[in-house]
Scaffold this motif. Structure first.
Motif: not given
Length: 418
Positions: A53-73
């Protein structure tokens, strides 16, 4: 030595991991996180308890945190799981790892009133963890927009197959944008899952950690030969006289779980059942009582055999042996986790001898027989099983770039610059 910092994870994730007590990545994490951070698609084959679970959750969070912010929810990452309990636990992991990132996440499952889920979705989330049925229902009603998904994770894919959800999974895949990163995680890779992986993944990195030979060194396994009619009395004796802190008792059927709880109650033993026919509120209450230590005995079907990590489970009892040997491995994996030791006891009546043989064949060794109990049956005779040869414990490779015939491009992101 590989550390989480050397993998390149964002600082808020490293702080969260330190708070969780994670010091070094497990093999599957060390192999999977780097290519996922690059944006590669990934096919992961790993048994329960390996830290996938951490093997996929950590990269998901990293990319969301470091890349383009969420658009319109817009929902940016989607994780599909086969069971409500696993979905809730995966979402809790995202919460633990994502502390400090300010990323929003929620879980969507059946069995509860969808009103609250709809309200949270309306406010917008970065990560959505869901079971296929409720997700499709809410999408059909216009409450879920999947058109901006950047990362898609299919967790416990073989369990999806076992539970008949693959058709729903394909429906979800058809509603996702073509350009996205994809992850498929499975404990085993039967042919239908390999076919699904070909449809979903583009030029994936393959990571495999002990897919066929599970690590059971931390688990003291034994089997007790007993007549079917004596199983209940044997279980009562073990619970009353054994050194059991907390135990999960697995039955083959929902009706069998309910009946066993009643029988234990008659013997003065408090237990609760958890299975697919129970309401979600009842399942949640039972699991929370078990997690908190308020409840010592949980009787369950295979609905909790995968992915559910309850700290302090000292024993797993297979009241009924599963007809699928890999289910046995997932069941006993509820104990002996994260460096702890555990004990598993399997009851085997004369009708279950073939099940035991298949389990021993998968394990590559016989399960030690405990004859030192009042209900031992000489009618159970198990021929010696031929041990299977385990595969390499861990590997990561990039397969040929040749595309399979008829496979649509599902849109892996290009690797980011180093």
């Amino acid at each position: 030595m590989t550390t989480f910092a050397s993998l390149g994870l964002a600082e808020p994730l490293l702080r969260a991991l330190a708070r969780c007590g994670y010091e070094t990545p497990t093999p599957v994490q060390a192999l999977a996180i780097p290519p996922l951070l690059e944006g590669r698609d990934l096919l992961g084959c790993a048994q329960t308890g390996t830290g996938k679970t951490a093997a996929f959750a950590l990269p998901v969070l990293h990319r969301l945190f470091t890349e383009t912010p969420r658009r319109n929810g817009a929902i940016r990452a989607l994780v599909l799981t086969p069971t409500r309990e696993l979905a809730a636990q995966v979402e809790q992991n995202f919460q633990s790892y994502g502390t400090g990132t300010r990323l929003a996440h929620t879980v969507v499952t059946g069995g509860v009133n969808p009103r609250r889920q709809i309200e949270v979705l309306r406010n917008g989330v970065d990560v959505l963890v869901a079971c296929p049925g409720r997700l499709l229902d809410l999408h059909g009603q216009g409450h879920v927009d999947l058109s901006h998904i950047e990362q898609f994770v299919l967790d416990e894919a073989d369990r999806m197959l076992d539970m008949g959800f693959v058709h729903d999974v394909r429906k979800v895949m058809a509603r996702l944008p073509s350009q996205r990163q994809n992850v498929l995680v499975s404990a085993t890779l039967p042919k239908p899952i390999v076919k699904l992986a070909h449809e979903l993944l583009t030029d994936p990195v393959e990571v495999s950690v002990s897919p066929e030979a599970p690590t059971t060194d931390a688990i003291d396994q034994r089997v007790m030969f007993v007549e079917k009619s004596d199983k209940r009395r044997l279980l009562s004796d073990i619970i009353k006289t054994g050194d059991i802190d907390q135990a999960i008792v697995f039955t083959r059927t929902k009706h069998g779980a309910n009946r066993l709880v009643k029988q234990l109650d008659q013997a003065g033993i408090e237990a609760r059942a958890i299975h697919g026919n129970k309401s979600q509120n009842a399942r949640t209450r039972a699991l929370e009582a078990f997690r908190s230590g308020e409840l010592s005995i949980l009787v369950a079907t295979d609905v909790v055999s995968r992915g559910i990590d309850v700290e302090g489970v000292s024993h797993v009892v297979n009241f009924d042996l599963p007809n699928d040997p890999e289910s046995y491995v997932h069941r006993i994996g509820r104990t002996g986790r994260a460096g702890r030791t555990g004990t598993t006891i399997a009851f085997c009546d004369p009708s279950e001898v073939e099940y035991l043989q298949n389990i021993e064949r998968l394990l590559g060794a016989p399960v030690p027989v405990d004859r030192d109990h009042a209900w031992h049956s000489d009618n159970v005779v198990v021929p010696a099983a031929k041990p299977s040869r385990p595969k390499n414990p861990g590997r990561s490779r990039r397969p040929s770039r040749r595309r399979s015939r008829g496979r649509r491009r599902s849109g892996a992101s290009k690797p980011s610059a180093p």
